[in-house]
Motif scaffolding. Structure first.
Motif, PDB file in Angstrom:
ATOM      1  N   ARG A 123     -15.818 -44.009 -34.083  1.00 58.88           N
ATOM      2  CA  ARG A 123     -14.889 -43.503 -33.058  1.00 58.88           C
ATOM      3  C   ARG A 123     -15.174 -44.073 -31.673  1.00 58.88           C
ATOM      4  NH1 ARG A 123     -16.789 -37.970 -30.682  1.00 58.88           N
ATOM      5  NH2 ARG A 123     -18.843 -37.772 -31.613  1.00 58.88           N
ATOM      6  N   PHE A 124     -16.322 -44.711 -31.493  1.00 58.39           N
ATOM      7  CA  PHE A 124     -16.596 -45.345 -30.206  1.00 58.39           C
ATOM      8  C   PHE A 124     -16.258 -46.831 -30.212  1.00 58.39           C
ATOM      9  CE2 PHE A 124     -19.295 -41.597 -30.190  1.00 58.39           C
ATOM     10  CZ  PHE A 124     -18.940 -41.060 -28.964  1.00 58.39           C
ATOM     11  N   SER A 128      -9.223 -48.876 -27.704  1.00 57.58           N
ATOM     12  CA  SER A 128      -8.727 -49.980 -26.884  1.00 57.58           C
ATOM     13  C   SER A 128      -9.833 -50.450 -25.935  1.00 57.58           C
ATOM     14  CB  SER A 128      -7.510 -49.530 -26.088  1.00 57.58           C
ATOM     15  OG  SER A 128      -7.903 -48.564 -25.138  1.00 57.58           O
ATOM     16  N   GLN A 129      -9.654 -51.675 -25.439  1.00 55.03           N
ATOM     17  CA  GLN A 129     -10.644 -52.227 -24.518  1.00 55.03           C
ATOM     18  C   GLN A 129     -10.768 -51.345 -23.274  1.00 55.03           C
ATOM     19  OE1 GLN A 129     -10.147 -56.416 -24.223  1.00 55.03           O
ATOM     20  NE2 GLN A 129     -11.318 -56.540 -22.344  1.00 55.03           N
ATOM     21  N   PHE A 130      -9.647 -50.853 -22.815  1.00 56.18           N
ATOM     22  CA  PHE A 130      -9.604 -49.972 -21.644  1.00 56.18           C
ATOM     23  C   PHE A 130     -10.489 -48.734 -21.873  1.00 56.18           C
ATOM     24  CE2 PHE A 130      -7.578 -46.190 -19.813  1.00 56.18           C
ATOM     25  CZ  PHE A 130      -7.618 -46.515 -18.459  1.00 56.18           C
ATOM     26  N   TRP A 131     -10.345 -48.134 -23.052  1.00 54.95           N
ATOM     27  CA  TRP A 131     -11.106 -46.929 -23.410  1.00 54.95           C
ATOM     28  C   TRP A 131     -12.595 -47.240 -23.437  1.00 54.95           C
ATOM     29  CZ3 TRP A 131     -14.490 -44.750 -26.820  1.00 54.95           C
ATOM     30  CH2 TRP A 131     -14.383 -43.386 -27.089  1.00 54.95           C
ATOM     31  N   ARG A 132     -12.935 -48.365 -24.087  1.00 53.63           N
ATOM     32  CA  ARG A 132     -14.356 -48.708 -24.226  1.00 53.63           C
ATOM     33  C   ARG A 132     -14.974 -49.050 -22.879  1.00 53.63           C
ATOM     34  NH1 ARG A 132     -12.238 -52.203 -28.005  1.00 53.63           N
ATOM     35  NH2 ARG A 132     -13.122 -53.924 -26.837  1.00 53.63           N
ATOM     36  N   GLU A 133     -14.219 -49.720 -22.035  1.00 53.52           N
ATOM     37  CA  GLU A 133     -14.735 -50.068 -20.711  1.00 53.52           C
ATOM     38  C   GLU A 133     -14.993 -48.821 -19.895  1.00 53.52           C
ATOM     39  OE1 GLU A 133     -13.004 -54.571 -20.081  1.00 53.52           O
ATOM     40  OE2 GLU A 133     -12.151 -52.927 -18.889  1.00 53.52           O
ATOM     41  N   ALA A 134     -14.099 -47.838 -20.029  1.00 53.05           N
ATOM     42  CA  ALA A 134     -14.269 -46.594 -19.281  1.00 53.05           C
ATOM     43  C   ALA A 134     -15.552 -45.895 -19.702  1.00 53.05           C
ATOM     44  CB  ALA A 134     -13.064 -45.685 -19.518  1.00 53.05           C
TER      45      ALA A 134
END
Lengths: 331, 171
Positions: A123-124, A128-134
Protein backbone atom coordinates in the motif's frame (compact mmCIF):
# COMPACT_ATOMS: atom_id res chain seq x y z
CA UNK A 1 -4.12 12.92 -15.80
CA UNK A 2 -1.25 10.47 -15.39
CA UNK A 3 0.94 10.51 -18.51
CA UNK A 4 2.80 7.41 -19.64
CA UNK A 5 6.58 7.75 -19.76
CA UNK A 6 8.23 7.91 -23.17
CA UNK A 7 9.36 4.55 -24.60
CA UNK A 8 10.10 2.73 -27.84
CA UNK A 9 7.50 0.13 -28.72
CA UNK A 10 8.52 -3.18 -30.29
CA UNK A 11 5.79 -5.39 -31.71
CA UNK A 12 7.16 -8.82 -32.67
CA UNK A 13 4.81 -11.01 -34.70
CA UNK A 14 6.48 -14.41 -34.12
CA UNK A 15 7.94 -16.08 -31.03
CA UNK A 16 11.52 -16.38 -32.42
CA UNK A 17 11.46 -12.66 -33.23
CA UNK A 18 10.19 -11.90 -29.70
CA UNK A 19 12.92 -14.04 -28.11
CA UNK A 20 15.64 -12.33 -30.14
CA UNK A 21 14.31 -8.92 -29.06
CA UNK A 22 14.09 -10.11 -25.44
CA UNK A 23 17.72 -11.22 -25.51
CA UNK A 24 18.80 -7.94 -27.14
CA UNK A 25 16.78 -5.76 -24.73
CA UNK A 26 17.15 -7.33 -21.26
CA UNK A 27 15.80 -4.19 -19.55
CA UNK A 28 12.68 -3.98 -21.72
CA UNK A 29 9.28 -4.50 -20.12
CA UNK A 30 7.02 -7.12 -21.65
CA UNK A 31 3.49 -5.89 -22.31
CA UNK A 32 0.70 -8.45 -22.74
CA UNK A 33 -2.73 -7.44 -21.38
CA UNK A 34 -1.26 -4.36 -19.72
CA UNK A 35 -3.62 -4.40 -16.73
CA UNK A 36 -0.71 -4.43 -14.25
CA UNK A 37 2.13 -2.85 -16.24
CA UNK A 38 0.35 0.22 -17.66
CA UNK A 39 -1.05 1.45 -14.29
CA UNK A 40 2.41 0.95 -12.73
CA UNK A 41 4.03 2.91 -15.56
CA UNK A 42 1.45 5.66 -15.15
CA UNK A 43 2.30 5.80 -11.44
CA UNK A 44 5.97 6.20 -12.31
CA UNK A 45 7.03 2.84 -10.83
CA UNK A 46 8.68 1.72 -14.10
CA UNK A 47 10.20 3.95 -16.76
CA UNK A 48 11.53 1.46 -19.33
CA UNK A 49 13.37 2.60 -22.47
CA UNK A 50 11.76 -0.20 -24.45
CA UNK A 51 8.43 -1.99 -24.24
CA UNK A 52 8.02 -5.37 -25.92
CA UNK A 53 4.37 -5.67 -26.90
CA UNK A 54 3.83 -9.41 -27.39
CA UNK A 55 0.03 -9.47 -27.85
CA UNK A 56 0.47 -10.40 -31.53
CA UNK A 57 2.14 -13.77 -30.88
CA UNK A 58 -0.32 -16.43 -32.05
CA UNK A 59 1.90 -19.20 -30.58
CA UNK A 60 1.08 -17.96 -27.09
CA UNK A 61 -2.69 -18.12 -27.41
CA UNK A 62 -5.29 -20.79 -26.87
CA UNK A 63 -6.13 -23.81 -24.73
CA UNK A 64 -5.37 -27.41 -25.73
CA UNK A 65 -6.46 -30.51 -23.82
CA UNK A 66 -5.02 -33.97 -24.47
CA UNK A 67 -4.05 -37.15 -22.61
CA UNK A 68 -1.03 -35.41 -20.99
CA UNK A 69 -3.16 -32.69 -19.52
CA UNK A 70 -4.02 -29.07 -20.26
CA UNK A 71 -1.86 -26.46 -21.97
CA UNK A 72 -2.94 -22.85 -21.64
CA UNK A 73 -1.02 -20.32 -23.73
CA UNK A 74 0.38 -17.43 -21.70
CA UNK A 75 -1.59 -14.85 -23.73
CA UNK A 76 -4.94 -16.61 -23.20
CA UNK A 77 -7.28 -14.10 -21.58
CA UNK A 78 -8.99 -14.89 -18.29
CA UNK A 79 -12.36 -14.46 -20.07
CA UNK A 80 -11.41 -17.18 -22.59
CA UNK A 81 -10.51 -19.45 -19.65
CA UNK A 82 -13.82 -18.69 -17.92
CA UNK A 83 -15.77 -19.55 -21.06
CA UNK A 84 -13.92 -22.78 -21.90
CA UNK A 85 -16.25 -25.74 -21.29
CA UNK A 86 -13.32 -28.20 -20.94
CA UNK A 87 -11.68 -26.14 -18.19
CA UNK A 88 -15.03 -25.81 -16.40
CA UNK A 89 -15.24 -29.62 -16.24
CA UNK A 90 -11.57 -30.40 -15.55
CA UNK A 91 -10.42 -27.53 -13.31
CA UNK A 92 -13.45 -25.66 -11.88
CA UNK A 93 -11.28 -24.31 -9.04
CA UNK A 94 -8.98 -22.59 -11.54
CA UNK A 95 -11.97 -21.18 -13.45
CA UNK A 96 -13.33 -19.82 -10.14
CA UNK A 97 -9.94 -18.18 -9.54
CA UNK A 98 -10.04 -16.54 -13.01
CA UNK A 99 -13.57 -15.35 -12.30
CA UNK A 100 -12.45 -13.74 -9.03
CA UNK A 101 -9.84 -11.54 -10.73
CA UNK A 102 -10.79 -7.84 -10.70
CA UNK A 103 -13.83 -7.37 -12.98
CA UNK A 104 -15.23 -8.93 -16.19
CA UNK A 105 -13.88 -5.99 -18.22
CA UNK A 106 -10.38 -6.47 -16.80
CA UNK A 107 -10.65 -10.24 -17.38
CA UNK A 108 -11.19 -9.48 -21.09
CA UNK A 109 -7.78 -7.81 -21.15
CA UNK A 110 -5.75 -9.72 -18.53
CA UNK A 111 -3.81 -12.84 -19.55
CA UNK A 112 -2.94 -15.97 -17.59
CA UNK A 113 0.77 -15.30 -18.14
CA UNK A 114 0.35 -11.80 -16.80
CA UNK A 115 -1.40 -13.13 -13.71
CA UNK A 116 1.47 -15.55 -13.00
CA UNK A 117 4.03 -12.78 -13.33
CA UNK A 118 1.93 -10.11 -11.59
CA UNK A 119 4.00 -7.68 -9.54
CA UNK A 120 3.79 -7.90 -5.75
CA UNK A 121 1.76 -5.16 -4.10
CA UNK A 122 2.20 -2.87 -1.11
CA UNK A 123 0.00 0.00 0.00
CA UNK A 124 3.00 2.33 0.19
CA UNK A 125 4.30 1.36 -3.28
CA UNK A 126 1.29 1.02 -5.60
CA UNK A 127 0.42 4.70 -5.36
CA UNK A 128 0.83 7.71 -7.61
CA UNK A 129 4.15 9.52 -7.69
CA UNK A 130 2.48 12.53 -6.08
CA UNK A 131 1.28 10.37 -3.16
CA UNK A 132 4.67 8.75 -2.65
CA UNK A 133 6.50 12.06 -2.80
CA UNK A 134 4.18 13.50 -0.18
CA UNK A 135 5.07 10.61 2.12
CA UNK A 136 8.75 10.20 1.46
CA UNK A 137 9.82 13.74 0.69
CA UNK A 138 12.38 14.33 -2.02
CA UNK A 139 13.85 10.86 -1.65
CA UNK A 140 10.96 9.02 -3.28
CA UNK A 141 12.50 8.92 -6.71
CA UNK A 142 10.47 7.55 -9.60
CA UNK A 143 13.41 5.26 -10.37
CA UNK A 144 12.15 2.60 -7.95
CA UNK A 145 8.97 3.95 -6.41
CA UNK A 146 9.76 2.04 -3.21
CA UNK A 147 10.48 4.14 -0.15
CA UNK A 148 12.71 1.40 1.25
CA UNK A 149 14.82 1.16 -1.93
CA UNK A 150 15.35 4.91 -2.07
CA UNK A 151 18.12 6.70 -0.27
CA UNK A 152 16.07 7.54 2.81
CA UNK A 153 15.37 3.82 3.28
CA UNK A 154 12.05 4.30 5.08
CA UNK A 155 9.89 1.17 5.13
CA UNK A 156 6.56 1.46 6.90
CA UNK A 157 5.93 -2.30 6.66
CA UNK A 158 9.12 -3.81 8.09
CA UNK A 159 11.20 -0.86 9.35
CA UNK A 160 13.97 -3.05 10.79
CA UNK A 161 13.90 -5.91 8.31
CA UNK A 162 16.04 -6.03 5.19
CA UNK A 163 13.47 -7.79 3.05
CA UNK A 164 10.43 -6.62 1.15
CA UNK A 165 7.14 -8.19 2.21
CA UNK A 166 4.94 -6.76 -0.58
CA UNK A 167 2.06 -9.16 -1.12
CA UNK A 168 1.90 -11.73 -3.90
CA UNK A 169 -1.53 -11.01 -5.35
CA UNK A 170 -1.97 -13.41 -8.27
CA UNK A 171 -5.37 -15.09 -7.88
CA UNK A 172 -4.70 -18.10 -10.11
CA UNK A 173 -1.37 -19.11 -8.58
CA UNK A 174 -2.36 -20.97 -5.35
CA UNK A 175 -4.73 -23.18 -7.35
CA UNK A 176 -2.12 -23.77 -10.07
CA UNK A 177 0.42 -24.80 -7.43
CA UNK A 178 -1.95 -27.43 -6.01
CA UNK A 179 -2.69 -28.67 -9.55
CA UNK A 180 1.07 -29.24 -10.02
CA UNK A 181 1.21 -26.77 -12.92
CA UNK A 182 4.45 -26.01 -14.76
CA UNK A 183 5.49 -22.83 -16.53
CA UNK A 184 7.01 -23.22 -20.01
CA UNK A 185 9.80 -20.64 -20.40
CA UNK A 186 11.44 -19.93 -23.74
CA UNK A 187 14.57 -18.01 -24.63
CA UNK A 188 17.04 -17.93 -27.53
CA UNK A 189 18.90 -20.65 -25.58
CA UNK A 190 15.97 -23.06 -25.66
CA UNK A 191 12.88 -24.02 -23.72
CA UNK A 192 12.54 -25.32 -20.16
CA UNK A 193 9.78 -26.07 -17.72
CA UNK A 194 9.66 -24.84 -14.15
CA UNK A 195 7.07 -25.68 -11.48
CA UNK A 196 4.82 -22.64 -10.92
CA UNK A 197 5.71 -22.89 -7.23
CA UNK A 198 9.41 -22.38 -8.07
CA UNK A 199 8.85 -19.15 -10.03
CA UNK A 200 8.83 -16.91 -6.98
CA UNK A 201 11.71 -15.74 -4.81
CA UNK A 202 11.70 -14.71 -1.17
CA UNK A 203 11.82 -10.95 -1.69
CA UNK A 204 8.98 -8.77 -2.95
CA UNK A 205 11.30 -6.41 -4.83
CA UNK A 206 12.58 -6.98 -8.30
CA UNK A 207 16.16 -5.97 -7.70
CA UNK A 208 16.99 -7.35 -4.28
CA UNK A 209 20.71 -7.24 -3.57
CA UNK A 210 21.90 -10.23 -1.49
CA UNK A 211 18.45 -11.82 -1.47
CA UNK A 212 16.77 -14.03 -4.01
CA UNK A 213 14.99 -11.84 -6.61
CA UNK A 214 11.23 -11.70 -6.94
CA UNK A 215 10.99 -13.89 -10.04
CA UNK A 216 13.36 -16.83 -10.50
CA UNK A 217 13.40 -16.64 -14.29
CA UNK A 218 16.30 -15.47 -16.43
CA UNK A 219 16.34 -11.99 -17.96
CA UNK A 220 16.04 -13.34 -21.52
CA UNK A 221 13.15 -15.73 -20.85
CA UNK A 222 9.54 -15.31 -21.92
CA UNK A 223 6.67 -17.23 -20.32
CA UNK A 224 5.05 -19.14 -23.19
CA UNK A 225 2.45 -21.43 -21.61
CA UNK A 226 1.22 -23.11 -18.46
CA UNK A 227 0.94 -26.91 -18.38
CA UNK A 228 -1.51 -28.51 -15.98
CA UNK A 229 -1.50 -32.31 -15.46
CA UNK A 230 -4.94 -33.91 -15.74
CA UNK A 231 -6.35 -33.35 -12.24
CA UNK A 232 -7.45 -36.25 -10.06
CA UNK A 233 -9.79 -34.33 -7.78
CA UNK A 234 -11.34 -30.93 -7.08
CA UNK A 235 -9.51 -27.77 -6.02
CA UNK A 236 -11.17 -25.05 -3.96
CA UNK A 237 -10.25 -21.36 -4.34
CA UNK A 238 -11.17 -18.72 -1.76
CA UNK A 239 -10.43 -15.01 -1.86
CA UNK A 240 -10.83 -12.38 0.86
CA UNK A 241 -11.25 -8.80 -0.31
CA UNK A 242 -13.18 -5.69 0.69
CA UNK A 243 -15.48 -5.51 -2.35
CA UNK A 244 -16.78 -8.38 -4.46
CA UNK A 245 -15.24 -6.78 -7.57
CA UNK A 246 -12.11 -4.86 -8.62
CA UNK A 247 -10.06 -5.48 -5.45
CA UNK A 248 -6.81 -7.36 -5.25
CA UNK A 249 -6.88 -10.14 -2.62
CA UNK A 250 -5.92 -9.57 0.99
CA UNK A 251 -5.87 -13.33 1.53
CA UNK A 252 -6.01 -16.29 -0.85
CA UNK A 253 -6.60 -19.88 0.20
CA UNK A 254 -6.53 -22.87 -2.14
CA UNK A 255 -7.22 -26.43 -0.97
CA UNK A 256 -7.24 -29.84 -2.63
CA UNK A 257 -6.50 -33.41 -1.56
CA UNK A 258 -2.81 -32.48 -2.07
CA UNK A 259 -2.77 -29.80 0.63
CA UNK A 260 -3.43 -26.16 1.39
CA UNK A 261 -1.71 -23.09 -0.12
CA UNK A 262 -2.00 -19.56 1.31
CA UNK A 263 -1.15 -16.37 -0.55
CA UNK A 264 -1.27 -12.55 -0.37
CA UNK A 265 0.41 -12.77 3.03
CA UNK A 266 3.94 -12.19 1.76
CA UNK A 267 6.05 -12.02 -1.39
CA UNK A 268 5.31 -15.58 -2.46
CA UNK A 269 2.60 -18.20 -1.93
CA UNK A 270 3.21 -20.65 0.92
CA UNK A 271 2.19 -24.25 1.42
CA UNK A 272 0.87 -25.13 4.87
CA UNK A 273 3.38 -27.62 6.27
CA UNK A 274 3.27 -30.22 9.05
CA UNK A 275 -0.23 -31.46 8.19
CA UNK A 276 -1.51 -34.83 6.99
CA UNK A 277 -0.50 -36.00 3.51
CA UNK A 278 -4.06 -36.05 2.26
CA UNK A 279 -6.76 -33.50 2.95
CA UNK A 280 -9.45 -36.10 2.21
CA UNK A 281 -9.52 -37.39 5.79
CA UNK A 282 -7.94 -34.34 7.41
CA UNK A 283 -8.87 -32.95 10.79
CA UNK A 284 -10.15 -29.56 9.58
CA UNK A 285 -9.51 -27.76 12.88
CA UNK A 286 -5.94 -29.06 13.09
CA UNK A 287 -5.13 -27.92 9.53
CA UNK A 288 -6.76 -24.53 10.13
CA UNK A 289 -4.71 -24.12 13.33
CA UNK A 290 -1.49 -25.08 11.50
CA UNK A 291 -2.25 -22.55 8.74
CA UNK A 292 -2.98 -19.87 11.34
CA UNK A 293 0.29 -20.44 13.16
CA UNK A 294 2.29 -20.31 9.91
CA UNK A 295 0.71 -17.08 8.61
CA UNK A 296 2.57 -13.83 9.28
CA UNK A 297 0.78 -11.07 7.39
CA UNK A 298 2.34 -7.61 7.58
CA UNK A 299 0.61 -4.25 7.10
CA UNK A 300 0.86 -4.38 3.30
CA UNK A 301 -2.90 -3.88 3.03
CA UNK A 302 -5.19 -1.22 4.45
CA UNK A 303 -7.03 -3.87 6.49
CA UNK A 304 -5.45 -4.85 9.83
CA UNK A 305 -2.91 -7.64 9.57
CA UNK A 306 -4.18 -9.14 12.85
CA UNK A 307 -7.61 -9.53 11.26
CA UNK A 308 -6.10 -11.05 8.10
CA UNK A 309 -4.25 -13.58 10.27
CA UNK A 310 -7.49 -14.54 12.02
CA UNK A 311 -9.17 -14.90 8.63
CA UNK A 312 -6.57 -17.53 7.65
CA UNK A 313 -8.11 -19.94 10.17
CA UNK A 314 -11.65 -19.07 9.09
CA UNK A 315 -10.97 -19.36 5.36
CA UNK A 316 -8.96 -22.60 5.60
CA UNK A 317 -11.83 -24.12 7.54
CA UNK A 318 -14.31 -22.93 4.91
CA UNK A 319 -12.11 -24.18 2.06
CA UNK A 320 -11.74 -27.64 3.60
CA UNK A 321 -15.46 -27.87 4.34
CA UNK A 322 -16.18 -26.94 0.71
CA UNK A 323 -13.64 -29.52 -0.46
CA UNK A 324 -15.24 -32.23 1.69
CA UNK A 325 -18.64 -31.41 0.16
CA UNK A 326 -17.20 -31.63 -3.36
CA UNK A 327 -15.66 -34.98 -2.51
CA UNK A 328 -19.00 -36.28 -1.25
CA UNK A 329 -17.85 -36.31 2.37
CA UNK A 330 -20.89 -35.69 4.62
CA UNK A 331 -18.90 -33.68 7.24
CA UNK B 1 10.61 11.40 -28.05
CA UNK B 2 10.15 8.01 -29.64
CA UNK B 3 9.25 7.96 -33.33
CA UNK B 4 5.52 8.20 -34.06
CA UNK B 5 3.80 5.16 -35.50
CA UNK B 6 0.94 4.76 -37.94
CA UNK B 7 -2.29 3.34 -36.51
CA UNK B 8 -5.02 1.87 -38.68
CA UNK B 9 -8.27 0.79 -37.07
CA UNK B 10 -12.03 1.09 -37.45
CA UNK B 11 -13.84 3.45 -35.10
CA UNK B 12 -17.62 3.02 -34.93
CA UNK B 13 -17.51 1.47 -38.39
CA UNK B 14 -15.37 4.17 -40.02
CA UNK B 15 -11.76 3.38 -41.05
CA UNK B 16 -9.17 5.64 -39.38
CA UNK B 17 -5.49 6.14 -40.13
CA UNK B 18 -3.65 8.31 -37.63
CA UNK B 19 -0.10 9.08 -36.56
CA UNK B 20 0.39 8.43 -32.83
CA UNK B 21 3.14 8.38 -30.22
CA UNK B 22 3.93 4.84 -28.94
CA UNK B 23 3.02 5.88 -25.38
CA UNK B 24 -0.39 7.36 -26.33
CA UNK B 25 -3.16 5.72 -24.33
CA UNK B 26 -6.25 4.72 -26.27
CA UNK B 27 -8.35 7.05 -24.09
CA UNK B 28 -6.18 10.08 -24.84
CA UNK B 29 -6.12 9.12 -28.51
CA UNK B 30 -9.93 9.02 -28.62
CA UNK B 31 -10.55 12.11 -26.54
CA UNK B 32 -7.66 14.44 -27.38
CA UNK B 33 -6.72 13.43 -30.93
CA UNK B 34 -10.12 12.46 -32.37
CA UNK B 35 -12.49 14.44 -30.13
CA UNK B 36 -14.57 11.43 -29.07
CA UNK B 37 -15.19 12.63 -25.52
CA UNK B 38 -17.93 10.11 -24.68
CA UNK B 39 -15.31 7.86 -23.07
CA UNK B 40 -14.49 9.45 -19.73
CA UNK B 41 -11.29 10.06 -17.83
CA UNK B 42 -11.86 8.57 -14.36
CA UNK B 43 -9.24 6.94 -12.18
CA UNK B 44 -6.71 6.66 -15.05
CA UNK B 45 -5.33 3.35 -13.67
CA UNK B 46 -7.95 0.82 -14.71
CA UNK B 47 -10.22 0.64 -11.67
CA UNK B 48 -13.35 2.64 -12.36
CA UNK B 49 -14.59 1.67 -15.85
CA UNK B 50 -15.51 5.24 -16.95
CA UNK B 51 -13.17 4.89 -19.96
CA UNK B 52 -14.71 1.61 -21.22
CA UNK B 53 -14.76 1.11 -25.00
CA UNK B 54 -15.37 -2.10 -26.98
CA UNK B 55 -12.48 -3.59 -28.95
CA UNK B 56 -13.66 -6.27 -31.38
CA UNK B 57 -16.78 -6.45 -29.23
CA UNK B 58 -15.09 -6.97 -25.85
CA UNK B 59 -15.42 -4.19 -23.24
CA UNK B 60 -11.92 -2.86 -22.53
CA UNK B 61 -10.50 -0.09 -20.34
CA UNK B 62 -9.07 2.45 -22.77
CA UNK B 63 -7.06 4.34 -20.12
CA UNK B 64 -4.74 1.35 -19.64
CA UNK B 65 -4.68 0.25 -23.29
CA UNK B 66 -2.04 1.60 -25.66
CA UNK B 67 -3.54 3.16 -28.78
CA UNK B 68 -0.88 1.24 -30.72
CA UNK B 69 -2.36 -2.07 -29.56
CA UNK B 70 -5.66 -1.58 -31.43
CA UNK B 71 -3.90 -1.80 -34.82
CA UNK B 72 -6.25 -3.52 -37.27
CA UNK B 73 -9.05 -3.80 -34.70
CA UNK B 74 -12.58 -2.54 -34.59
CA UNK B 75 -13.49 -0.04 -31.87
CA UNK B 76 -16.87 1.02 -30.59
CA UNK B 77 -17.32 3.99 -28.28
CA UNK B 78 -20.54 5.27 -26.75
CA UNK B 79 -20.90 7.60 -29.77
CA UNK B 80 -21.30 4.53 -31.98
CA UNK B 81 -23.95 2.68 -29.94
CA UNK B 82 -27.22 4.37 -30.97
CA UNK B 83 -28.50 4.68 -34.51
CA UNK B 84 -31.11 7.35 -35.21
CA UNK B 85 -32.96 6.12 -32.12
CA UNK B 86 -31.52 5.20 -28.70
CA UNK B 87 -30.97 1.49 -28.06
CA UNK B 88 -33.23 -0.38 -25.66
CA UNK B 89 -30.61 -0.15 -22.90
CA UNK B 90 -30.33 3.61 -23.39
CA UNK B 91 -34.12 3.96 -23.49
CA UNK B 92 -34.44 2.04 -20.20
CA UNK B 93 -31.70 4.15 -18.59
CA UNK B 94 -33.69 7.23 -19.60
CA UNK B 95 -37.02 5.91 -18.29
CA UNK B 96 -35.54 4.70 -15.01
CA UNK B 97 -33.47 7.88 -14.53
CA UNK B 98 -30.49 5.56 -14.08
CA UNK B 99 -27.95 8.38 -14.42
CA UNK B 100 -27.34 11.20 -12.00
CA UNK B 101 -24.08 12.92 -12.87
CA UNK B 102 -23.80 10.59 -15.87
CA UNK B 103 -20.03 10.24 -15.80
CA UNK B 104 -20.10 6.44 -15.45
CA UNK B 105 -23.07 5.96 -17.80
CA UNK B 106 -21.23 5.53 -21.16
CA UNK B 107 -19.11 2.72 -19.74
CA UNK B 108 -22.08 1.01 -18.11
CA UNK B 109 -24.16 1.18 -21.31
CA UNK B 110 -21.28 -0.41 -23.24
CA UNK B 111 -20.79 -3.33 -20.81
CA UNK B 112 -24.54 -3.98 -20.80
CA UNK B 113 -24.75 -3.90 -24.62
CA UNK B 114 -21.89 -6.42 -24.72
CA UNK B 115 -23.56 -8.64 -22.12
CA UNK B 116 -26.86 -8.70 -24.01
CA UNK B 117 -25.10 -9.55 -27.28
CA UNK B 118 -23.38 -12.45 -25.60
CA UNK B 119 -26.28 -13.74 -23.46
CA UNK B 120 -29.85 -13.16 -24.58
CA UNK B 121 -31.37 -13.58 -21.14
CA UNK B 122 -28.74 -13.11 -18.41
CA UNK B 123 -29.58 -13.71 -14.76
CA UNK B 124 -29.71 -10.82 -12.29
CA UNK B 125 -26.43 -12.13 -10.83
CA UNK B 126 -24.78 -12.04 -14.28
CA UNK B 127 -25.95 -8.44 -14.77
CA UNK B 128 -24.70 -7.46 -11.31
CA UNK B 129 -21.35 -9.13 -12.02
CA UNK B 130 -20.66 -7.09 -15.17
CA UNK B 131 -21.85 -3.93 -13.41
CA UNK B 132 -19.02 -4.62 -10.95
CA UNK B 133 -16.71 -3.44 -13.75
CA UNK B 134 -17.95 0.12 -13.39
CA UNK B 135 -17.93 2.39 -10.37
CA UNK B 136 -20.94 4.68 -9.89
CA UNK B 137 -20.77 7.00 -6.89
CA UNK B 138 -24.19 8.63 -7.33
CA UNK B 139 -26.94 6.08 -7.75
CA UNK B 140 -26.04 3.22 -5.46
CA UNK B 141 -26.68 1.03 -8.53
CA UNK B 142 -30.36 0.39 -7.69
CA UNK B 143 -31.71 2.32 -10.68
CA UNK B 144 -28.96 1.06 -12.99
CA UNK B 145 -29.82 -2.53 -12.07
CA UNK B 146 -33.56 -1.93 -12.45
CA UNK B 147 -32.99 -0.32 -15.88
CA UNK B 148 -30.82 -3.27 -16.96
CA UNK B 149 -33.43 -5.78 -15.77
CA UNK B 150 -36.18 -3.85 -17.58
CA UNK B 151 -34.08 -3.92 -20.78
CA UNK B 152 -33.60 -7.67 -20.39
CA UNK B 153 -37.35 -8.24 -19.94
CA UNK B 154 -38.31 -6.08 -22.90
CA UNK B 155 -35.72 -7.51 -25.31
CA UNK B 156 -37.02 -10.99 -24.49
CA UNK B 157 -40.60 -9.98 -25.28
CA UNK B 158 -41.75 -9.97 -21.65
CA UNK B 159 -43.75 -7.13 -20.07
CA UNK B 160 -41.76 -4.04 -19.04
CA UNK B 161 -40.77 -3.57 -15.40
CA UNK B 162 -41.48 0.14 -14.95
CA UNK B 163 -39.37 2.20 -12.56
CA UNK B 164 -40.36 2.31 -8.89
CA UNK B 165 -41.72 5.78 -7.99
CA UNK B 166 -39.08 7.79 -6.16
CA UNK B 167 -40.95 10.92 -5.14
CA UNK B 168 -44.21 11.21 -3.23
CA UNK B 169 -45.74 13.21 -6.09
CA UNK B 170 -45.32 10.21 -8.41
CA UNK B 171 -47.27 7.84 -6.18
Amino acid sequence: MLPLPDFDLHRPQTLPEALRLRAALPKARILAGGTDLIPSMKQGLFTPQDVLHIAGLAELKGITVNADGIRVGALTSLTEMRRDARLATLVPGLVAACKSVATPTLQNMATLGGNLLLDTRCRFYNQSQFWREALGGANAKPATGCLKCDSAGICHIAPKGKGCYAAHSADTVPTLILLGAQAELASVRGTRRLAVEALYGEDGREAAPDRSPRLLIAGDEVLVAVHIPTPTGPTVHRKVRARAAIDYPMLLVAASAEGVVLSSLGPRPQRVTGIQDSMLDADIDAVAQAAFSQAFPLATHVWASTWRKKMVRVEVRRALAELATLNGDPR
Amino acid sequence: MADPIILRCRLNGTPKTELIAPNRSLLDFLREDLGYTGSKHGCDVGDCGACTVRIDGAPTLSCITLAASVEGKSLQTIEGVAGSEPTLVQQCFHEHVAAQCGYCTPGIVLVLEALFEEQADPSEEAIAEVLGSNICRCTGYTKILSAAIDARERRNGRPAKPPTPTFARDL
